[in-house]
Design a protein around this motif. Structure first.
Motif, PDB file in Angstrom:
ATOM      1  N   THR A  85       2.169   4.033  -4.743  1.00 39.67           N
ATOM      2  CA  THR A  85       3.129   4.884  -4.040  1.00 39.67           C
ATOM      3  C   THR A  85       4.023   4.085  -3.110  1.00 39.67           C
ATOM      4  OG1 THR A  85       1.568   6.728  -4.142  1.00 39.67           O
ATOM      5  CG2 THR A  85       3.359   6.909  -2.556  1.00 39.67           C
ATOM      6  N   SER A  86       3.472   3.087  -2.430  1.00 41.86           N
ATOM      7  CA  SER A  86       4.239   2.316  -1.449  1.00 41.86           C
ATOM      8  C   SER A  86       4.716   1.002  -2.068  1.00 41.86           C
ATOM      9  CB  SER A  86       3.399   2.025  -0.202  1.00 41.86           C
ATOM     10  OG  SER A  86       4.084   1.168   0.674  1.00 41.86           O
ATOM     11  N   ARG A 209       6.915   4.632   2.141  1.00 34.89           N
ATOM     12  CA  ARG A 209       6.277   5.733   1.420  1.00 34.89           C
ATOM     13  C   ARG A 209       7.343   6.804   1.262  1.00 34.89           C
ATOM     14  NH1 ARG A 209       1.034   7.482  -0.039  1.00 34.89           N
ATOM     15  NH2 ARG A 209       0.916   9.760  -0.080  1.00 34.89           N
TER      16      ARG A 209
END
Length: 636
Positions: A85-86, A209
């Motif tokens: 996700t990041s 994020r």
């Protein structure tokens, strides 16, 4: 160039406003520094006592391994899938791993702990800068740790200070962004360079994020809309903030064929599960009675308005228009406080809306951190002889001292709460105390290295099955803890074998205990776009509410599709239907987007179709998918 409409005496660029000098300045300074050091060391010690790396943290490391091996930012070599996700967290771990050549588990453990503690320190510095102009010149006021004591007292804060996930980076970025905003607001003539640095940090938000874009966009809005910034600086702000994220967004859409990480598709980041979200909120608030310290801190902040210090002069009034007054207000400490508190409420609302997470407290930690940041330290007035006749000052001193003592008492109690009740059991809520769960299942207090997870059910069996089948095949987990089914490849077997594919829900531990030439897929969709693009199960466990049957993987990998080579729990007709369903033209376009060779033509095609691919959904039941795509009559 002046960026302020204030008529105060001119200060040099980036020089903060002159602060009042206390007669006993040495004691408050020593107490503040001592409080910061004590709180940081206490947090570091508490986090180290609960050190671990989650299975999802190991997922990050699989991508980093592929980067280091030259396979690109992918989870499985040859398949362009963004399983993390990041973005920024992935590349930070990669850069530090490449620089140090150390074992990746230890790299991520040290980096996470350092960023977590640094976020705490920055938050306390922010709060000090907020309060210092309001303390006045009479009496002695101490700035004591408060909000950060609340934060470190709850178990999830210490759990996710390591864990290998990006929570540490998110908190550090929030604290840094707020510090830069406050510095900008408190400096009469901020330099252009400092403004552009602030814009660059705010622009990193989607790479930190995706939901942090909420805070990043709000910060940039404050910059652009505030008074005193000319057109050239505004253009510079847009360029500094947008250059890196826009460049990466173009790369992401062309390389992966999606406008956001595959995890957002898997977990339906735009979906709504309010009921589950409120259950997730109470799962964090309830065990620690978190409402009590939040109420105490709100009360303390309100009562501090009764202080005897002079009011802060933040913005000019006069006959200015309402819009101009608002634009002037945007560059004040009050606006920064509204920004961080409002951001915290919006982040919490978003988390609740999507249903929270399956890990106890994790996705609410950034929102909680934002809400606690303005009161990371709080002023406590020490009474002196000159205050005897002033009931207001006496009241503030008594209440602030009493509130802080009750807060410390709560923190001492809360720190003894190990986590959520029955946290190792996946109950109806689907939420678990992830660290406690994996510690129990692996039999290790601190599961950190990949091999620590070999004792998790079926993981050692996966590694053994790969070693025992040189011809390759599909390795599917079965019910028993030490048993795996291997679906063999059809004859003739190519030289060197047909390769291995592992189908297992715990991606991190499976992929980090196998070589990079082993393809690891999950039924949920983090590394498996076919699963990611199915619809959610209405009553599925949060974060795991997609479940692709293994029949699809047999059909996709081309393994032997009939018994006795198929596991007994699989249906030959479902496998045959899945093979037909995969021939759907739209599905083939999706598969081509991330499996085909990356040519310039493919990059441009992915760029054009990225949003279309993101919206595409597949029915998990092969027979229904055949009907949806009008591919004829299903066998089952």
């Amino acid at each position: 160039m002046s960026l302020s409409t204030s008529s105060e005496p001119t200060r040099t660029a980036d020089e903060p406003a002159a602060q009042p000098r206390h007669r006993d300045a040495g004691l408050p300074r020593a107490v503040f520094v001592g409080g910061v050091v004590f709180t940081a060391l206490l947090f570091a010690w508490g986090a180290w006592q609960r050190r671990w790396i989650a299975d999802d943290g190991l997922i990050v490391l699989r991508t980093v391994r592929n980067l280091l091996a030259g396979n690109g930012p992918v989870f499985n070599a040859g398949e362009r899938v963004e399983s993390n996700t990041s973005t920024l967290w992935t590349y930070l771990v990669y850069a530090l791993g490449r620089l140090t050549q150390a074992r990746l588990e230890y790299v991520v453990l040290g980096l996470a702990l350092a960023l977590s503690v640094a976020a705490l320190v920055l938050a306390m510095i922010v709060a000090k800068r907020l309060y210092t102009p309001m303390l006045g010149t009479s009496g002695t006021t101490l700035l004591l740790p408060a909000g950060m004591l609340v934060y470190i007292a709850i178990a999830p804060a210490r759990d996710f200070a390591t864990s290998g996930l990006e929570t540490c980076l998110v908190l550090f970025w929030i604290a840094l962004l707020v510090l830069l905003l406050l510095r900008w607001a408190q400096t009469e003539r901020p330099s252009t360079a400092s403004i552009l640095v602030l814009a660059f940090v705010a622009g990193l938000s989607p790479l930190v994020r995706p939901e942090m874009t909420i805070l990043g966009a709000a910060a940039l809005g404050m910059l652009v809309l505030s008074t005193g910034i000319d057109r050239r600086v505004r253009i510079g702000i847009v360029v500094a903030a947008g250059l890196l994220p826009v460049a990466y967004q173009v790369f992401r859409m062309g390389y992966y064929g999606l406008p956001y990480p595959n995890t957002a598709v898997t977990k339906e980041a735009a979906g709504a599960k309010w009921g589950q979200g409120f259950a997730y909120l109470w799962n964090l608030v309830g065990p620690y009675a978190l409402w009590l310290p939040l109420l105490l801190l709100v009360t303390a902040a309100a009562l501090w308005r009764l202080r005897d210090a002079r009011p802060a002069q933040e913005s000019p009034g006069g006959d200015l228009s309402r819009i101009h007054r608002f634009r002037t207000w945007l560059r004040t400490p009050s606006a920064v406080v509204v920004f961080v508190l409002g951001g915290g409420f919006v982040l919490a609302t978003y988390t609740i809306r999507v249903g929270g997470d399956f890990m106890h407290g994790r996705t609410l930690l950034p929102a909680l951190f934002c809400l606690l940041l303005p009161v990371a330290v709080v002023p406590v007035r020490l009474p002196n002889r000159g205050d005897r006749g002033d009931r207001r000052v006496t009241l503030v001193a008594a209440v602030s001292s009493g509130t802080w003592l009750v807060l410390v008492g709560w923190a001492l109690w809360s720190a003894t709460v190990p986590g959520m009740p029955n946290g190792t059991v996946v109950g109806r809520s689907g939420i678990v105390d992830e660290r406690a769960f994996y510690s129990l299942e692996t039999g290790r207090t601190h599961p950190i290295r990949a091999e620590d997870y070999l004792d998790f059910p079926r993981v050692r069996a996966i590694a053994k099955a790969v070693g025992d089948t040189p011809d390759g095949g599909l390795i599917v987990s079965a019910g028993a803890h030490d048993m795996m089914f291997v679906v063999p490849p059809p004859n003739p077997i190519p030289d060197g074998g047909a390769g291995h594919t592992v189908f297992f829900p715990m991606l991190g531990m499976a992929s980090m205990n196998t070589s990079l030439d082993v393809r690891v897929l999950d039924n949920i969709g983090l590394s498996n776009p076919i699963a990611a693009h199915t619809d959610r199960l209405p009553d599925g466990r949060i974060g795991h509410d997609k479940n692709l049957p293994a029949d699809w993987v047999v059909a996709d990998t081309g393994m032997v599709p009939v018994h006795p080579w198929l596991p007994p729990f699989m249906d030959e007709r479902w496998v045959a239907d899945a093979r037909t369903a995969l021939s759907c033209p739209q599905t083939q376009d999706l598969l081509t987007s991330y499996r085909s060779e990356l040519t310039w033509a493919r990059f441009k095609q992915n760029l054009r179709q990225a949003f279309e691919f993101a919206d595409y959904r597949i029915d998990r039941v092969p027979a229904y998918e055949i009907q949806r795509c009008d591919l004829g009559e299903p066998l089952s």
